[in-house]
Structures are given as structure tokens and as C-alpha cells.
Design a protein around this motif. Structure first.
Motif, PDB file in Angstrom:
ATOM      1  N   ASP A  25       6.276 -28.749 -32.529  1.00 58.15           N
ATOM      2  CA  ASP A  25       5.777 -29.165 -33.840  1.00 58.15           C
ATOM      3  C   ASP A  25       5.399 -30.636 -33.909  1.00 58.15           C
ATOM      4  O   ASP A  25       4.786 -31.072 -34.868  1.00 58.15           O
ATOM      5  CB  ASP A  25       6.802 -28.844 -34.926  1.00 58.15           C
ATOM      6  N   GLU A  26       5.761 -31.426 -32.906  1.00 59.13           N
ATOM      7  CA  GLU A  26       5.346 -32.833 -32.894  1.00 59.13           C
ATOM      8  C   GLU A  26       3.843 -32.966 -32.712  1.00 59.13           C
ATOM      9  O   GLU A  26       3.278 -34.007 -32.939  1.00 59.13           O
ATOM     10  CB  GLU A  26       6.072 -33.601 -31.790  1.00 59.13           C
ATOM     11  N   ASP A  27       3.200 -31.882 -32.301  1.00 62.02           N
ATOM     12  CA  ASP A  27       1.770 -31.893 -32.034  1.00 62.02           C
ATOM     13  C   ASP A  27       0.964 -31.434 -33.252  1.00 62.02           C
ATOM     14  O   ASP A  27      -0.138 -30.939 -33.112  1.00 62.02           O
ATOM     15  CB  ASP A  27       1.474 -30.995 -30.830  1.00 62.02           C
ATOM     16  N   GLY A  28       1.535 -31.554 -34.438  1.00 63.70           N
ATOM     17  CA  GLY A  28       0.828 -31.165 -35.652  1.00 63.70           C
ATOM     18  C   GLY A  28       1.426 -29.932 -36.288  1.00 63.70           C
ATOM     19  O   GLY A  28       2.374 -29.344 -35.765  1.00 63.70           O
ATOM     20  N   PRO A  29       0.880 -29.510 -37.440  1.00 66.63           N
ATOM     21  CA  PRO A  29       1.473 -28.401 -38.187  1.00 66.63           C
ATOM     22  C   PRO A  29       1.457 -27.073 -37.439  1.00 66.63           C
ATOM     23  O   PRO A  29       2.345 -26.260 -37.590  1.00 66.63           O
ATOM     24  CB  PRO A  29       0.638 -28.325 -39.464  1.00 66.63           C
ATOM     25  N   ARG A  30       0.428 -26.819 -36.635  1.00 69.25           N
ATOM     26  CA  ARG A  30       0.387 -25.562 -35.875  1.00 69.25           C
ATOM     27  C   ARG A  30       1.182 -25.670 -34.589  1.00 69.25           C
ATOM     28  O   ARG A  30       1.593 -24.676 -34.040  1.00 69.25           O
ATOM     29  CB  ARG A  30      -1.057 -25.176 -35.562  1.00 69.25           C
ATOM     30  N   GLY A  31       1.392 -26.855 -34.125  1.00 66.42           N
ATOM     31  CA  GLY A  31       2.169 -27.062 -32.918  1.00 66.42           C
ATOM     32  C   GLY A  31       1.424 -26.665 -31.663  1.00 66.42           C
ATOM     33  O   GLY A  31       0.478 -25.900 -31.699  1.00 66.42           O
ATOM     34  N   ALA A  32       1.866 -27.229 -30.577  1.00 63.01           N
ATOM     35  CA  ALA A  32       1.296 -26.888 -29.273  1.00 63.01           C
ATOM     36  C   ALA A  32       2.206 -25.855 -28.630  1.00 63.01           C
ATOM     37  O   ALA A  32       3.424 -25.998 -28.656  1.00 63.01           O
ATOM     38  CB  ALA A  32       1.204 -28.128 -28.400  1.00 63.01           C
ATOM     39  N   PRO A  33       1.635 -24.816 -28.039  1.00 60.00           N
ATOM     40  CA  PRO A  33       2.486 -23.839 -27.367  1.00 60.00           C
ATOM     41  C   PRO A  33       3.097 -24.454 -26.103  1.00 60.00           C
ATOM     42  O   PRO A  33       2.463 -25.256 -25.426  1.00 60.00           O
ATOM     43  CB  PRO A  33       1.517 -22.713 -27.017  1.00 60.00           C
ATOM     44  N   ALA A  34       4.328 -24.087 -25.835  1.00 55.26           N
ATOM     45  CA  ALA A  34       5.022 -24.583 -24.654  1.00 55.26           C
ATOM     46  C   ALA A  34       5.767 -23.424 -24.017  1.00 55.26           C
ATOM     47  O   ALA A  34       6.181 -22.493 -24.703  1.00 55.26           O
ATOM     48  CB  ALA A  34       5.992 -25.694 -25.046  1.00 55.26           C
ATOM     49  N   GLY A  35       5.917 -23.480 -22.705  1.00 57.78           N
ATOM     50  CA  GLY A  35       6.629 -22.408 -22.036  1.00 57.78           C
ATOM     51  C   GLY A  35       7.157 -22.824 -20.687  1.00 57.78           C
ATOM     52  O   GLY A  35       6.666 -23.778 -20.087  1.00 57.78           O
ATOM     53  N   GLY A  91       5.857 -30.286 -15.047  1.00 51.56           N
ATOM     54  CA  GLY A  91       5.016 -31.282 -15.683  1.00 51.56           C
ATOM     55  C   GLY A  91       3.868 -30.732 -16.504  1.00 51.56           C
ATOM     56  O   GLY A  91       3.022 -31.491 -16.948  1.00 51.56           O
ATOM     57  N   ARG A  92       3.814 -29.410 -16.758  1.00 54.39           N
ATOM     58  CA  ARG A  92       2.689 -28.870 -17.504  1.00 54.39           C
ATOM     59  C   ARG A  92       3.151 -28.075 -18.719  1.00 54.39           C
ATOM     60  O   ARG A  92       2.432 -27.247 -19.232  1.00 54.39           O
ATOM     61  CB  ARG A  92       1.858 -27.966 -16.601  1.00 54.39           C
ATOM     62  N   LEU A  93       4.362 -28.343 -19.188  1.00 55.91           N
ATOM     63  CA  LEU A  93       4.979 -27.564 -20.247  1.00 55.91           C
ATOM     64  C   LEU A  93       4.100 -27.416 -21.483  1.00 55.91           C
ATOM     65  O   LEU A  93       3.899 -26.317 -21.966  1.00 55.91           O
ATOM     66  CB  LEU A  93       6.312 -28.211 -20.637  1.00 55.91           C
ATOM     67  N   SER A  94       3.557 -28.496 -22.006  1.00 57.90           N
ATOM     68  CA  SER A  94       2.823 -28.434 -23.262  1.00 57.90           C
ATOM     69  C   SER A  94       1.314 -28.345 -23.080  1.00 57.90           C
ATOM     70  O   SER A  94       0.571 -28.522 -24.025  1.00 57.90           O
ATOM     71  CB  SER A  94       3.168 -29.654 -24.128  1.00 57.90           C
ATOM     72  N   ASP A  95       0.875 -28.100 -21.885  1.00 61.57           N
ATOM     73  CA  ASP A  95      -0.552 -28.001 -21.618  1.00 61.57           C
ATOM     74  C   ASP A  95      -1.099 -26.715 -22.223  1.00 61.57           C
ATOM     75  O   ASP A  95      -0.752 -25.617 -21.825  1.00 61.57           O
ATOM     76  CB  ASP A  95      -0.776 -28.016 -20.101  1.00 61.57           C
ATOM     77  N   ARG A  96      -1.970 -26.861 -23.230  1.00 65.40           N
ATOM     78  CA  ARG A  96      -2.531 -25.687 -23.899  1.00 65.40           C
ATOM     79  C   ARG A  96      -3.249 -24.757 -22.923  1.00 65.40           C
ATOM     80  O   ARG A  96      -3.347 -23.567 -23.145  1.00 65.40           O
ATOM     81  CB  ARG A  96      -3.518 -26.126 -24.984  1.00 65.40           C
ATOM     82  N   LEU A  97      -3.741 -25.320 -21.818  1.00 63.61           N
ATOM     83  CA  LEU A  97      -4.468 -24.503 -20.845  1.00 63.61           C
ATOM     84  C   LEU A  97      -3.564 -23.466 -20.184  1.00 63.61           C
ATOM     85  O   LEU A  97      -4.053 -22.455 -19.688  1.00 63.61           O
ATOM     86  CB  LEU A  97      -5.118 -25.398 -19.790  1.00 63.61           C
ATOM     87  N   PHE A  99      -1.682 -21.416 -21.599  1.00 61.78           N
ATOM     88  CA  PHE A  99      -1.747 -20.182 -22.384  1.00 61.78           C
ATOM     89  C   PHE A  99      -3.170 -19.627 -22.482  1.00 61.78           C
ATOM     90  O   PHE A  99      -3.357 -18.531 -22.983  1.00 61.78           O
ATOM     91  CB  PHE A  99      -1.206 -20.430 -23.802  1.00 61.78           C
ATOM     92  N   GLN A 100      -4.150 -20.378 -22.023  1.00 67.99           N
ATOM     93  CA  GLN A 100      -5.552 -19.999 -22.212  1.00 67.99           C
ATOM     94  C   GLN A 100      -5.881 -18.611 -21.674  1.00 67.99           C
ATOM     95  O   GLN A 100      -6.543 -17.832 -22.342  1.00 67.99           O
ATOM     96  CB  GLN A 100      -6.463 -21.042 -21.568  1.00 67.99           C
ATOM     97  N   ASP A 101      -5.423 -18.274 -20.488  1.00 67.15           N
ATOM     98  CA  ASP A 101      -5.747 -16.977 -19.890  1.00 67.15           C
ATOM     99  C   ASP A 101      -4.576 -15.999 -19.930  1.00 67.15           C
ATOM    100  O   ASP A 101      -4.592 -14.989 -19.244  1.00 67.15           O
ATOM    101  CB  ASP A 101      -6.187 -17.166 -18.437  1.00 67.15           C
ATOM    102  N   VAL A 102      -3.560 -16.317 -20.711  1.00 64.48           N
ATOM    103  CA  VAL A 102      -2.383 -15.454 -20.822  1.00 64.48           C
ATOM    104  C   VAL A 102      -2.426 -14.786 -22.195  1.00 64.48           C
ATOM    105  O   VAL A 102      -2.247 -15.448 -23.214  1.00 64.48           O
ATOM    106  CB  VAL A 102      -1.081 -16.270 -20.657  1.00 64.48           C
ATOM    107  N   PRO A 103      -2.673 -13.477 -22.233  1.00 59.26           N
ATOM    108  CA  PRO A 103      -2.715 -12.790 -23.528  1.00 59.26           C
ATOM    109  C   PRO A 103      -1.374 -12.922 -24.251  1.00 59.26           C
ATOM    110  O   PRO A 103      -0.319 -12.637 -23.678  1.00 59.26           O
ATOM    111  CB  PRO A 103      -2.993 -11.333 -23.162  1.00 59.26           C
ATOM    112  N   HIS A 104      -1.435 -13.403 -25.482  1.00 53.91           N
ATOM    113  CA  HIS A 104      -0.217 -13.586 -26.258  1.00 53.91           C
ATOM    114  C   HIS A 104      -0.524 -13.567 -27.742  1.00 53.91           C
ATOM    115  O   HIS A 104      -1.679 -13.687 -28.146  1.00 53.91           O
ATOM    116  CB  HIS A 104       0.477 -14.903 -25.871  1.00 53.91           C
TER     117      HIS A 104
END
Length: 166
Positions: A25-35, A91-97, A99-104
């Protein structure tokens, strides 16, 4: 016993592979996905329903789960080896990329990403954090469990590699 010997011994224990996700949620109201990919994950209690995941202390996921109590865990199936490897990269936890090709989809209870095709997905809220050596044990109360029909068997991690039964 040194860390290398201990690591070699534990590599002989097959473990299920789980993708732990949350929104930063530090990345704005929608938040950045992390995994992150985890193999130290287990059921703790039926009543209340509790699970535990072990996270390296000081890692980006540890810091995220310290400030974000809502998260999800997806038990990955045999066909999700690529997803497991992708989220195991450091080192790529919050990288939106990631999730780009991972259906979710986003969980209705937690807002955390839920990977499609997983054997099950659990939406959780952190109940307790326990320091344990160089890791933090995060105990979460399961708020929702999704049980889609399984498409295949579980993905396992054994002897430093991903394996499937059979």
C-alpha cells in the motif's frame, strides 16, 4: 553443524511450493502487487484456522508483511514451475512485471493477488510474528479458502529443484 551441512540435510525434505502475495500500500491506494515463493509453509491450527510461513528477516517480504497484515498463499500445482521460479528471484518482490504474465485475480477479502490455476488459495491476516534465527515466522489466520478443482498434482521442492509427483 554449519549452515552448508544443514542446508544439504534439509534439501532432502520434500516441501510443497507456495506463492505468498500481498499488496504494498505504500505504492498508492491500489498498491503494488508483491510476491515470493516459499517452501516453509504449514498448517498450524484448525480452530482457529492458522497457517505459518517462514520469511527471511529483513527481506522485502518481511518488511511488507510487517506493515501489511493482509496477504494470501497459493499452493502451486505441477504446471506452475515457471511461476515458482519467477517469484523465487531475489530483489524483484515489488516488480509489477512479475505478475504481468501470471494469470491472477485480487482476493475479495485481502486484495492480495490470487494466482489462477493454484491447487488452493488462502486469504490470511497476520495474527503473530515470531523471530526465529535469521527468519521471521508469520502466523496468519485464514479468512477465506478457495478450492478450485485441481488441474494437476502439487509442485514440490526437493534437493534444490522443483519436482512433480509421478
Amino acid at each position: 553443524m554449519g549452515p552448508d551441512d544443514f542446508r544439504a540435510a534439509m534439501a532432502r525434505l520434500a516441501a510443497g511450493v507456495v506463492l505468498v502475495t500481498a499488496h504494498d500500500d505504500e505504492d498508492g491506494p491500489r498498491g503494488a502487487p508483491a510476491g515470493m515463493t516459499a517452501t516453509a509453509f504449514l498448517s498450524v491450527s484448525l480452530d482457529p484456522p492458522l497457517v505459518l510461513v517462514s520469511v527471511r528477516t529483513g527481506s522485502r517480504m518481511d518488511e511488507l508483511l510487517e506493515r501489511q497484515p493482509l496477504w494470501a498463499a497459493a499452493v502451486l500445482g505441477a504446471g506452475q514451475r515457471t511461476t515458482a521460479a519467477r517469484f523465487a528471484m531475489k530483489g524483484r518482490l515489488s516488480d509489477r512485471l512479475l505478475f504481468q504474465d501470471v494469470p491472477h485475480t485480487l482476493g475479495g477479502t485481502t486484495g492480495a493477488p490470487l494466482v489462477k490455476g493454484a491447487l488452493t488459495a488462502l486469504e490470511c491476516r497476520t495474527e503473530q510474528r515470531v523471530p526465529a534465527g535469521d527468519h521471521t515466522l508469520v502466523i496468519g489466520r485464514v479468512l477465506t479458502a478457495l478450492l478450485p478443482p485441481p488441474a494437476d498434482g502439487p509442485l514440490l521442492y526437493y534437493r534444490a529443484g522443483y519436482r512433480v509427483l509421478g
